[in-house]
Design a protein around this motif. Structure first.
Motif, mmCIF file in Angstrom:
data_model
loop_
_atom_site.group_PDB
_atom_site.id
_atom_site.type_symbol
_atom_site.label_atom_id
_atom_site.label_comp_id
_atom_site.label_asym_id
_atom_site.label_seq_id
_atom_site.Cartn_x
_atom_site.Cartn_y
_atom_site.Cartn_z
ATOM 1 N N GLU A 103 25.024 17.452 -32.324
ATOM 2 C CA GLU A 103 25.553 17.462 -30.946
ATOM 3 C C GLU A 103 24.546 18.074 -29.979
ATOM 4 O OE1 GLU A 103 29.380 19.445 -30.552
ATOM 5 O OE2 GLU A 103 30.158 18.226 -32.194
ATOM 6 N N SER A 115 28.479 10.667 -50.176
ATOM 7 C CA SER A 115 28.276 9.269 -50.561
ATOM 8 C C SER A 115 26.843 9.017 -51.008
ATOM 9 C CB SER A 115 28.576 8.343 -49.385
ATOM 10 O OG SER A 115 29.926 8.402 -49.030
ATOM 11 N N ARG A 151 39.867 19.059 -45.470
ATOM 12 C CA ARG A 151 39.858 20.403 -44.896
ATOM 13 C C ARG A 151 38.695 20.555 -43.928
ATOM 14 N NH1 ARG A 151 39.355 26.100 -48.052
ATOM 15 N NH2 ARG A 151 37.161 25.507 -48.036
ATOM 16 N N CYS A 152 37.554 19.963 -44.310
ATOM 17 C CA CYS A 152 36.394 20.019 -43.425
ATOM 18 C C CYS A 152 36.720 19.332 -42.096
ATOM 19 C CB CYS A 152 35.210 19.353 -44.116
ATOM 20 S SG CYS A 152 33.638 19.650 -43.325
ATOM 21 N N THR A 178 29.732 24.110 -48.713
ATOM 22 C CA THR A 178 29.495 22.690 -48.451
ATOM 23 C C THR A 178 30.108 22.279 -47.122
ATOM 24 O OG1 THR A 178 29.566 22.313 -50.827
ATOM 25 C CG2 THR A 178 29.780 20.396 -49.432
ATOM 26 N N GLU A 179 31.352 22.718 -46.889
ATOM 27 C CA GLU A 179 32.009 22.371 -45.625
ATOM 28 C C GLU A 179 31.285 23.016 -44.453
ATOM 29 O OE1 GLU A 179 36.185 23.240 -45.866
ATOM 30 O OE2 GLU A 179 36.405 22.086 -47.696
ATOM 31 N N GLU A 191 25.707 20.961 -39.504
ATOM 32 C CA GLU A 191 24.865 19.781 -39.289
ATOM 33 C C GLU A 191 25.403 18.957 -38.119
ATOM 34 O OE1 GLU A 191 22.896 16.952 -42.565
ATOM 35 O OE2 GLU A 191 24.836 16.291 -41.807
ATOM 36 N N ALA A 192 26.747 18.824 -38.058
ATOM 37 C CA ALA A 192 27.342 18.066 -36.958
ATOM 38 C C ALA A 192 27.078 18.761 -35.625
ATOM 39 C CB ALA A 192 28.841 17.907 -37.193
ATOM 40 N N ARG A 206 39.024 21.560 -40.054
ATOM 41 C CA ARG A 206 38.280 22.657 -39.440
ATOM 42 C C ARG A 206 37.574 22.172 -38.171
ATOM 43 N NH1 ARG A 206 34.589 26.030 -43.679
ATOM 44 N NH2 ARG A 206 36.195 26.687 -45.133
ATOM 45 N N THR A 244 18.329 13.052 -37.413
ATOM 46 C CA THR A 244 18.946 13.680 -38.578
ATOM 47 C C THR A 244 18.873 12.696 -39.739
ATOM 48 O OG1 THR A 244 21.011 12.959 -37.621
ATOM 49 C CG2 THR A 244 20.551 15.296 -37.503
ATOM 50 N N SER A 245 18.519 13.208 -40.870
ATOM 51 C CA SER A 245 18.347 12.311 -42.020
ATOM 52 C C SER A 245 19.706 11.863 -42.524
ATOM 53 C CB SER A 245 17.569 13.035 -43.118
ATOM 54 O OG SER A 245 18.336 13.131 -44.281
ATOM 55 N N ASP A 246 19.913 10.581 -42.477
ATOM 56 C CA ASP A 246 21.176 10.038 -42.962
ATOM 57 C C ASP A 246 21.044 9.524 -44.377
ATOM 58 O OD1 ASP A 246 23.098 10.466 -41.051
ATOM 59 O OD2 ASP A 246 22.425 8.801 -39.819
ATOM 60 N N GLN A 294 31.481 27.276 -53.481
ATOM 61 C CA GLN A 294 30.619 26.123 -53.223
ATOM 62 C C GLN A 294 31.280 25.190 -52.221
ATOM 63 O OE1 GLN A 294 31.050 22.645 -54.929
ATOM 64 N NE2 GLN A 294 29.030 22.322 -55.801
ATOM 65 N N ARG A 295 32.607 25.054 -52.330
ATOM 66 C CA ARG A 295 33.335 24.190 -51.411
ATOM 67 C C ARG A 295 33.247 24.731 -49.985
ATOM 68 N NH1 ARG A 295 39.862 23.632 -51.258
ATOM 69 N NH2 ARG A 295 39.922 22.210 -49.512
ATOM 70 N N ASP A 296 33.465 26.061 -49.833
ATOM 71 C CA ASP A 296 33.359 26.668 -48.502
ATOM 72 C C ASP A 296 31.980 26.419 -47.909
ATOM 73 O OD1 ASP A 296 35.902 27.590 -48.740
ATOM 74 O OD2 ASP A 296 35.359 29.634 -49.285
ATOM 75 N N LEU A 352 33.196 16.575 -52.716
ATOM 76 C CA LEU A 352 34.230 17.590 -52.913
ATOM 77 C C LEU A 352 35.581 16.979 -53.267
ATOM 78 C CD1 LEU A 352 33.672 20.143 -50.012
ATOM 79 C CD2 LEU A 352 32.926 20.311 -52.365
ATOM 80 N N PRO A 392 21.270 9.470 -48.146
ATOM 81 C CA PRO A 392 22.065 10.240 -49.090
ATOM 82 C C PRO A 392 21.152 11.001 -50.050
ATOM 83 C CG PRO A 392 22.144 7.907 -49.620
ATOM 84 C CD PRO A 392 21.430 8.019 -48.326
ATOM 85 N N ILE A 451 28.136 23.755 -44.200
ATOM 86 C CA ILE A 451 26.887 23.026 -43.939
ATOM 87 C C ILE A 451 27.176 21.757 -43.146
ATOM 88 C CG2 ILE A 451 25.094 21.643 -45.055
ATOM 89 C CD1 ILE A 451 25.098 23.727 -47.304
ATOM 90 N N ALA A 452 28.213 21.017 -43.548
ATOM 91 C CA ALA A 452 28.537 19.763 -42.859
ATOM 92 C C ALA A 452 28.888 20.032 -41.391
ATOM 93 C CB ALA A 452 29.685 19.057 -43.569
ATOM 94 N N LEU A 453 29.666 21.112 -41.149
ATOM 95 C CA LEU A 453 30.053 21.427 -39.772
ATOM 96 C C LEU A 453 28.835 21.846 -38.954
ATOM 97 C CD1 LEU A 453 33.356 23.323 -40.582
ATOM 98 C CD2 LEU A 453 33.176 21.196 -39.300
ATOM 99 N N VAL A 459 29.758 12.488 -37.475
ATOM 100 C CA VAL A 459 29.874 12.466 -38.940
ATOM 101 C C VAL A 459 29.686 13.873 -39.483
ATOM 102 C CG1 VAL A 459 28.860 11.600 -41.072
ATOM 103 C CG2 VAL A 459 29.032 10.098 -39.092
ATOM 104 N N LEU A 460 30.583 14.278 -40.357
ATOM 105 C CA LEU A 460 30.402 15.505 -41.128
ATOM 106 C C LEU A 460 29.936 15.070 -42.510
ATOM 107 C CD1 LEU A 460 33.762 17.267 -40.181
ATOM 108 C CD2 LEU A 460 31.522 17.665 -39.171
ATOM 109 N N ARG A 461 28.690 15.426 -42.839
ATOM 110 C CA ARG A 461 28.161 14.935 -44.102
ATOM 111 C C ARG A 461 28.197 16.058 -45.136
ATOM 112 N NH1 ARG A 461 22.928 13.308 -45.953
ATOM 113 N NH2 ARG A 461 22.128 14.686 -44.343
ATOM 114 N N LEU A 462 29.088 15.953 -46.112
ATOM 115 C CA LEU A 462 29.149 16.950 -47.179
ATOM 116 C C LEU A 462 27.998 16.672 -48.148
ATOM 117 C CD1 LEU A 462 32.998 16.802 -47.852
ATOM 118 C CD2 LEU A 462 31.779 18.553 -46.579
ATOM 119 N N PRO A 463 27.140 17.672 -48.404
ATOM 120 C CA PRO A 463 25.986 17.419 -49.278
ATOM 121 C C PRO A 463 26.380 17.141 -50.724
ATOM 122 C CG PRO A 463 25.931 19.665 -48.382
ATOM 123 C CD PRO A 463 27.119 18.993 -47.787
#
Lengths: 241, 134
Positions: B113, A39, A68-69, B101-102, B108-109, A72, B120-122, B97-99, A61, B124, B104-106, A54-58
């Motif tokens: 935790e 976003s 899917r994220c 990206t996902e 970061e979460a 997972r 954490t920088s929120d 790239q999709r793999d 997608l 965008p 990285i998000a996991l 929050v899972l933040r996709l950089p």
């Protein structure tokens, strides 16, 4: 609390509504995770302030990637069931409970919240959309024998072992995350049922629709239907230990 | 010199241009060696076929084509194949790239935790990202 359930909320520029959705789920005793799909607004900060992980996709997608994220994340954290739900407040917690009850009573791997089933109030969709949906549900019925009146519904409950398969392989292209995912799951032996649900008008943000939306919807639906099954999951029989 | 010889020289010149271009671009590191080799081989093939027409005469005689026509046909076919190959490569890169990206998000979460108080920088990414077809 329903400890084995995680509500996955894909959100793209939904800072106007995501906070209320997260708060509503917390009140209803449902754990959730917000997947911020690249976003440009304060979606992630708003969701985190409301208390959701929050899972933040950089990068953006698309809904399928965000889902899917989320799947997972659910599998990694040991959840057995996921309800995917929009960030714009269309899916009230009471209806999420209803989806979960249907899942429990039927033991289905995929419960699709449908707006067209008898007993559910009809939802105002354009004529083009209605025709296409009828065609898509015809395809699902002919190929799998499963009746889905609303195959493009993004309000669904996914249970293990299908959840684990979707966490590994889930399409991003248009209609892939709804229509095609249901088709592939049915063909791979997973049980699918639909449940009548009530959907509310959007609580904030703008729907991704415009004057050309209907034409684009038809064109992409035809491509999706012709392209057929572009992803694979293990059949149900192979996931049993 | 008749026209067909001129055509052959022109095509050979284009082949040499491909080789030179590939070398220049590779030296500037805009192109990896792997791809540069492919383009150089292709350029060399063009030069050889254009200058040694006896090599392709059996084919041109059989099809009733001029050497120029045959080379143009082969060139368009090669371009098509290269385009398909590039689309396949691009699809693979998109999936990777999709793999990532996902992942990285996991991660970061998970970091959030483990370190609940770390800011954490929120914010965008600058300007956000272009929406994927939805």
């Amino acid at each position: 609390m329903t400890p084995d359930v995680l509500v996955v909320i894909p959100a793209y520029n939904e800072s106007a509504s995501v906070g209320a959705v997260v708060a509503g789920l917390a009140d209803a005793g449902l754990a959730c995770v917000v997947v911020d799909d690249g976003s440009a607004d304060a979606t992630a900060a708003t969701a985190r302030a409301a208390g959701a992980p929050v899972l933040r996709l950089p990068v953006n997608l698309g809904v399928g990637g965000a889902l899917r994220c989320g799947f997972r994340y659910a599998v990694e954290h040991g959840y057995r069931r996921v309800v995917q739900c929009d960030a714009d407040g269309q899916h009230p917690p009471s209806e999420i409970r209803h989806l979960l009850e249907v899942q429990e009573s039927t033991g289905a791997h995929l419960v699709v919240g449908s707006r067209f089933v008898d007993g559910a109030p009809a939802y105002d969709v354009g004529r083009a959309r209605r025709i296409i949906m009828r065609a898509l549900s015809g395809i699902v019925r002919r190929r799998t024998g499963t009746v889905l009146h609303d195959p493009t519904s993004g309000f669904r409950c996914i249970a293990q072992p299908l959840l684990g398969e979707f966490a590994t392989s889930y399409p991003v292209h248009y209609l892939g995350d709804t229509f095609e995912a249901a088709l592939v799951a049915a063909r791979s032996g997973y049980r699918i049922v639909e449940a009548p649900v009530q959907m509310l008008p959007r609580q904030g943000g703008a729907a991704s629709a415009g004057p050309l939306a209907a034409v684009r919807f038809i064109a992409r639906s035809v491509v999706a239907a012709l392209a057929g099954l572009t992803f694979r999951i293990r059949p149900l029989a192979e996931t049993q230990p | 010199m008749d026209a067909s010889v001129d055509q052959e020289l022109l095509i050979a010149g284009a082949g040499i241009a491909v080789i030179v271009l590939a070398l220049v671009v590779a030296r500037r590191r805009l192109l990896t060696v792997r791809y540069a080799v492919g383009w150089i081989v292709l350029g060399a093939l063009i030069v050889v076929l254009a200058l040694c027409t006896p090599l392709i005469e059996p084919v041109t005689d059989r099809l009733g084509m001029t050497p120029t026509g045959l080379l143009l046909f082969l060139a368009s076919g090669t371009l098509l194949l290269i385009c398909v190959q590039l689309s396949i490569t691009a699809s693979g890169l998109t999936a990777r790239q999709r793999d990532l990206t996902e992942a990285i998000a996991l991660l970061e979460a998970r970091v959030a935790e483990i370190e609940p108080r770390s800011p954490t920088s929120d914010t965008p990414p600058a300007g956000g990202t272009e929406p994927h077809a939805r």
